[in-house]
Scaffold this motif. Structure first.
Motif, PDB file in Angstrom:
ATOM      1  N   ARG A 206     -62.973  73.411 -11.261  1.00 40.97           N
ATOM      2  CA  ARG A 206     -62.312  74.344 -10.353  1.00 40.97           C
ATOM      3  C   ARG A 206     -62.003  75.699 -10.987  1.00 40.97           C
ATOM      4  NH1 ARG A 206     -56.759  71.224  -9.048  1.00 40.97           N
ATOM      5  NH2 ARG A 206     -56.266  73.140  -7.940  1.00 40.97           N
ATOM      6  N   HIS A 207     -62.510  75.950 -12.207  1.00 45.35           N
ATOM      7  CA  HIS A 207     -62.228  77.210 -12.889  1.00 45.35           C
ATOM      8  C   HIS A 207     -63.516  77.974 -13.186  1.00 45.35           C
ATOM      9  CE1 HIS A 207     -58.361  75.129 -13.842  1.00 45.35           C
ATOM     10  NE2 HIS A 207     -57.901  76.351 -13.685  1.00 45.35           N
ATOM     11  N   LEU A 208     -63.425  79.318 -13.078  1.00 43.58           N
ATOM     12  CA  LEU A 208     -64.511  80.224 -13.416  1.00 43.58           C
ATOM     13  C   LEU A 208     -63.950  81.373 -14.244  1.00 43.58           C
ATOM     14  CD1 LEU A 208     -66.249  80.542  -9.920  1.00 43.58           C
ATOM     15  CD2 LEU A 208     -67.235  79.406 -11.922  1.00 43.58           C
ATOM     16  N   ASN A 209     -64.825  82.052 -14.998  1.00 39.76           N
ATOM     17  CA  ASN A 209     -64.395  83.232 -15.734  1.00 39.76           C
ATOM     18  C   ASN A 209     -64.765  84.537 -15.021  1.00 39.76           C
ATOM     19  OD1 ASN A 209     -65.147  81.094 -18.228  1.00 39.76           O
ATOM     20  ND2 ASN A 209     -63.172  82.113 -18.310  1.00 39.76           N
ATOM     21  N   GLU A 210     -65.682  84.448 -14.090  1.00 44.27           N
ATOM     22  CA  GLU A 210     -65.964  85.558 -13.174  1.00 44.27           C
ATOM     23  C   GLU A 210     -65.972  84.974 -11.771  1.00 44.27           C
ATOM     24  OE1 GLU A 210     -69.384  88.890 -12.028  1.00 44.27           O
ATOM     25  OE2 GLU A 210     -69.666  87.582 -13.764  1.00 44.27           O
ATOM     26  N   THR A 399     -63.464  74.278  -0.634  1.00 40.50           N
ATOM     27  CA  THR A 399     -62.641  73.492   0.283  1.00 40.50           C
ATOM     28  C   THR A 399     -63.256  73.418   1.670  1.00 40.50           C
ATOM     29  OG1 THR A 399     -61.288  75.483   0.689  1.00 40.50           O
ATOM     30  CG2 THR A 399     -60.504  73.926  -0.963  1.00 40.50           C
ATOM     31  N   MET A 400     -63.895  74.474   2.108  1.00 41.96           N
ATOM     32  CA  MET A 400     -64.527  74.493   3.427  1.00 41.96           C
ATOM     33  C   MET A 400     -65.677  73.498   3.510  1.00 41.96           C
ATOM     34  SD  MET A 400     -66.468  77.699   5.275  1.00 41.96           S
ATOM     35  CE  MET A 400     -65.002  78.601   5.776  1.00 41.96           C
ATOM     36  N   LEU A 401     -66.470  73.391   2.426  1.00 41.68           N
ATOM     37  CA  LEU A 401     -67.690  72.585   2.440  1.00 41.68           C
ATOM     38  C   LEU A 401     -67.552  71.305   1.625  1.00 41.68           C
ATOM     39  CD1 LEU A 401     -70.325  75.448   2.049  1.00 41.68           C
ATOM     40  CD2 LEU A 401     -69.382  74.456   4.149  1.00 41.68           C
ATOM     41  N   ASP A 402     -66.352  71.033   1.121  1.00 42.21           N
ATOM     42  CA  ASP A 402     -66.073  69.811   0.362  1.00 42.21           C
ATOM     43  C   ASP A 402     -67.031  69.670  -0.821  1.00 42.21           C
ATOM     44  OD1 ASP A 402     -64.608  67.531  -0.217  1.00 42.21           O
ATOM     45  OD2 ASP A 402     -65.888  66.220   0.980  1.00 42.21           O
ATOM     46  N   LEU A 403     -67.171  70.739  -1.592  1.00 45.11           N
ATOM     47  CA  LEU A 403     -68.040  70.730  -2.765  1.00 45.11           C
ATOM     48  C   LEU A 403     -67.329  70.079  -3.943  1.00 45.11           C
ATOM     49  CD1 LEU A 403     -69.454  74.372  -2.512  1.00 45.11           C
ATOM     50  CD2 LEU A 403     -70.397  72.270  -1.528  1.00 45.11           C
ATOM     51  N   ASP A 404     -68.097  69.446  -4.813  1.00 50.62           N
ATOM     52  CA  ASP A 404     -67.513  68.753  -5.964  1.00 50.62           C
ATOM     53  C   ASP A 404     -67.152  69.705  -7.094  1.00 50.62           C
ATOM     54  OD1 ASP A 404     -67.746  66.250  -4.757  1.00 50.62           O
ATOM     55  OD2 ASP A 404     -69.780  65.967  -5.509  1.00 50.62           O
ATOM     56  N   ASN A 405     -67.897  70.810  -7.219  1.00 49.97           N
ATOM     57  CA  ASN A 405     -67.726  71.702  -8.356  1.00 49.97           C
ATOM     58  C   ASN A 405     -67.797  73.137  -7.870  1.00 49.97           C
ATOM     59  OD1 ASN A 405     -68.278  73.279 -10.822  1.00 49.97           O
ATOM     60  ND2 ASN A 405     -68.633  71.289 -11.790  1.00 49.97           N
ATOM     61  N   ILE A 406     -66.891  73.969  -8.345  1.00 50.30           N
ATOM     62  CA  ILE A 406     -66.828  75.360  -7.886  1.00 50.30           C
ATOM     63  C   ILE A 406     -68.100  76.124  -8.219  1.00 50.30           C
ATOM     64  CG2 ILE A 406     -65.772  76.363  -9.974  1.00 50.30           C
ATOM     65  CD1 ILE A 406     -63.878  77.883  -7.981  1.00 50.30           C
ATOM     66  N   ARG A 407     -68.840  75.668  -9.238  1.00 49.78           N
ATOM     67  CA  ARG A 407     -70.089  76.332  -9.606  1.00 49.78           C
ATOM     68  C   ARG A 407     -71.150  76.197  -8.521  1.00 49.78           C
ATOM     69  NH1 ARG A 407     -67.101  74.526 -13.240  1.00 49.78           N
ATOM     70  NH2 ARG A 407     -66.784  75.479 -15.290  1.00 49.78           N
ATOM     71  N   GLU A 408     -70.988  75.208  -7.639  1.00 52.91           N
ATOM     72  CA  GLU A 408     -71.911  75.063  -6.513  1.00 52.91           C
ATOM     73  C   GLU A 408     -71.831  76.257  -5.566  1.00 52.91           C
ATOM     74  OE1 GLU A 408     -74.050  72.668  -5.898  1.00 52.91           O
ATOM     75  OE2 GLU A 408     -73.348  70.759  -6.704  1.00 52.91           O
ATOM     76  N   ALA A 409     -70.715  76.986  -5.602  1.00 49.38           N
ATOM     77  CA  ALA A 409     -70.492  78.100  -4.677  1.00 49.38           C
ATOM     78  C   ALA A 409     -70.796  79.450  -5.311  1.00 49.38           C
ATOM     79  CB  ALA A 409     -69.046  78.084  -4.174  1.00 49.38           C
ATOM     80  N   VAL A 410     -71.377  79.452  -6.518  1.00 53.39           N
ATOM     81  CA  VAL A 410     -71.723  80.686  -7.223  1.00 53.39           C
ATOM     82  C   VAL A 410     -73.203  80.614  -7.583  1.00 53.39           C
ATOM     83  CG1 VAL A 410     -71.115  82.255  -9.095  1.00 53.39           C
ATOM     84  CG2 VAL A 410     -69.434  80.593  -8.274  1.00 53.39           C
ATOM     85  N   PHE A 412     -74.996  82.452  -9.848  1.00 56.78           N
ATOM     86  CA  PHE A 412     -75.110  82.466 -11.308  1.00 56.78           C
ATOM     87  C   PHE A 412     -73.700  82.434 -11.904  1.00 56.78           C
ATOM     88  CE2 PHE A 412     -78.961  84.950  -9.973  1.00 56.78           C
ATOM     89  CZ  PHE A 412     -79.897  83.987 -10.341  1.00 56.78           C
ATOM     90  N   PRO A 413     -73.117  81.258 -12.072  1.00 57.41           N
ATOM     91  CA  PRO A 413     -71.720  81.178 -12.521  1.00 57.41           C
ATOM     92  C   PRO A 413     -71.542  81.593 -13.975  1.00 57.41           C
ATOM     93  CG  PRO A 413     -72.681  78.982 -12.345  1.00 57.41           C
ATOM     94  CD  PRO A 413     -73.683  79.934 -11.778  1.00 57.41           C
ATOM     95  N   ARG A 414     -70.328  82.070 -14.250  1.00 54.44           N
ATOM     96  CA  ARG A 414     -69.916  82.391 -15.608  1.00 54.44           C
ATOM     97  C   ARG A 414     -68.697  81.542 -15.952  1.00 54.44           C
ATOM     98  NH1 ARG A 414     -74.205  83.605 -15.907  1.00 54.44           N
ATOM     99  NH2 ARG A 414     -75.202  85.653 -16.150  1.00 54.44           N
ATOM    100  N   ASP A 415     -68.850  80.740 -17.006  1.00 55.06           N
ATOM    101  CA  ASP A 415     -67.732  79.956 -17.493  1.00 55.06           C
ATOM    102  C   ASP A 415     -67.786  79.983 -19.014  1.00 55.06           C
ATOM    103  OD1 ASP A 415     -69.704  78.061 -18.285  1.00 55.06           O
ATOM    104  OD2 ASP A 415     -69.496  76.976 -16.404  1.00 55.06           O
TER     105      ASP A 415
END
Length: 421
Positions: A206-210, A399-410, A412-415
């Motif tokens: 549930r955490h991202l850096n960008e 929360t809208m799409l019941d995703l398991d990992n916040i990276r699914e919604a980015v 090119f995620p940055r962590d």
């Protein structure tokens, strides 16, 4: 009727005397039919020798065929191999063979050829479109604020330092101070959708850096009215997705379960929230005034509330310096959070618009007011009462799409472990 279609080779089925090639683009799939005895050998060989995910252009005649994926098929007269694909793919875009999230993110271009992740980002695009429309309907002006700043918005250790022409600077944690200044300008009511940066130590689902922050600020409103706007906003973007993204919801298996949140999100005070968390028995030690709500408490509250809900009247000591305290109790702030049952979505409140009280707030949190003079001096020139909030776009999607990992919604995620692609 003769047509030309282009796309990626999704599948090839060679059945001997007849073969089928399924070509795919963002609009769907179309079947190309090869009756080998009726077509030139060179044309058949060229088509059937390519590997999956190669890019082809096919010209031919269209015929109705009920058994084809789209009810029609193309009998080719010309085939051009535009870009051949390597036979060894790092993941399977057809989805028949699964891949872990890390592999998918390493090969995001291929991953987004799959229906499910593409559906997520089509919905994300609709959410951001509806967000802008909602804010405009509310009389807001879109702004763009700096992402390179001389001082951190909220101080602390979650700052990304950079070198700016020989001077120390930081990636901005939030547009907070700038949007307040613009609420005090002739614009009065503003919004921004843009990146924020936090040197977040946690590396969790549930955490991202960008991240992408959706921010709202308005002059001449209080915390209650800001909460009204937050509720209107959430319901509006849900309505837009429900109306315009049925195919994508079907792809994600959500068409039957997706609903717009009912109006009238409950509002409970912070004191009531910790009482409920204590009563649920999910924390090792009883929470007391001034404690932040741990994840276990948020989860228990979410299960009990079972809908979007606000937590209001947070202790002044746990909210940032720019949050105004209640006039009759300086220990209580006007700060609020909006939570989905799974996690916090929004942090907001009425802002301190009085110069002397604002400076005292800086000092109380160990910040030097002189470092923020560009901000504080404007409070001497007629700063109106104002309020607003910020929301993480990715958390809204999770929360809208019941995703398991916040990276699914980015895309090119940055962590902490990912800086490429």
């Amino acid at each position: 009727m003769s047509v030309t279609v282009a796309g990626w080779v999704h599948e090839i089925r060679d059945l001997g005397g007849i073969a089928f090639l399924i070509l795919r683009d963002r609009t769907g799939k179309i079947q190309i039919k090869f009756e080998k005895d009726e077509l030139p050998d060179e044309l058949v060989e060229r088509a059937l020798s390519v590997h999956r995910e190669s890019v082809l252009s096919v010209t031919g005649e269209v015929f109705e065929e009920d058994r084809a994926p789209t009810g029609v098929e193309v009998v080719p007269s010309e085939i051009e191999v535009i870009a051949a694909a390597d036979p060894e793919l790092p993941l399977d875009p057809s989805g028949k063979v699964g891949a872990d999230l890390s592999t998918r993110l390493d090969n995001r271009t291929l991953d987004l050829r799959r229906d499910e992740p593409r559906a997520i980002f089509e919905i994300r695009s609709e959410v951001l479109r509806a967000a802008r429309e909602t804010f405009r309907d509310l009389g807001s002006t879109e702004i763009t604020t700096p992402k390179i700043v001389a001082t951190g918005t909220e101080g602390g250790t979650e700052l990304f330092p950079i070198t700016y022409f020989g001077e120390e600077a930081f990636m901005n944690q939030s547009p907070q101070l700038f949007k307040q200044l613009l609420a005090a300008s002739g614009l009065e009511r503003v919004f921004e959708i843009g990146p924020i940066f936090r040197a977040e130590e946690h590396n969790t689902p549930r955490h991202l850096n960008e991240a992408t922050s959706i921010d709202f600020e308005s002059a001449f409103i209080d915390a209650d009215e800001a909460m009204d706007v937050a509720e209107t906003f959430v319901r509006s973007v849900y309505e837009a997705v429900q109306e315009n993204c049925q195919d994508e919801l079907e792809t994600l298996g959500l068409a039957d379960s997706f609903t717009v949140p009912e109006a009238g999100f409950p509002r409970i005070t912070y004191e009531e929230a910790i009482q409920r968390a204590n009563a649920a028995g999910v924390v090792d030690e009883q929470l007391t005034w001034g404690d932040d709500l741990p994840t276990e408490a948020e989860k228990a509250l979410g299960e009990e509330m079972d809908q979007h809900y606000f937590i209001t009247n947070w202790p002044a000591s746990v909210k940032p310096f720019y949050i105004k305290d209640e006039d009759d109790d300086p220990e209580v702030s006007t700060g609020f959070d909006l939570n989905h049952p799974r996690m916090e979505l929004v942090s907001g409140g009425q802002r301190e618009h009085r110069y002397e009280e604002l400076v005292e707030g800086f000092e109380a949190q160990g910040l030097d007011p002189a470092a923020f003079e560009y901000y504080t001096k404007m409070f001497k020139y007629g700063m109106p009462p104002h309020a607003g909030w910020g929301m993480g776009a990715e958390r809204l999607l999770v929360t809208m799409l019941d995703l398991d990992n916040i990276r699914e919604a980015v895309i090119f995620p940055r962590d902490r472990s990912r800086l490429s692609p």
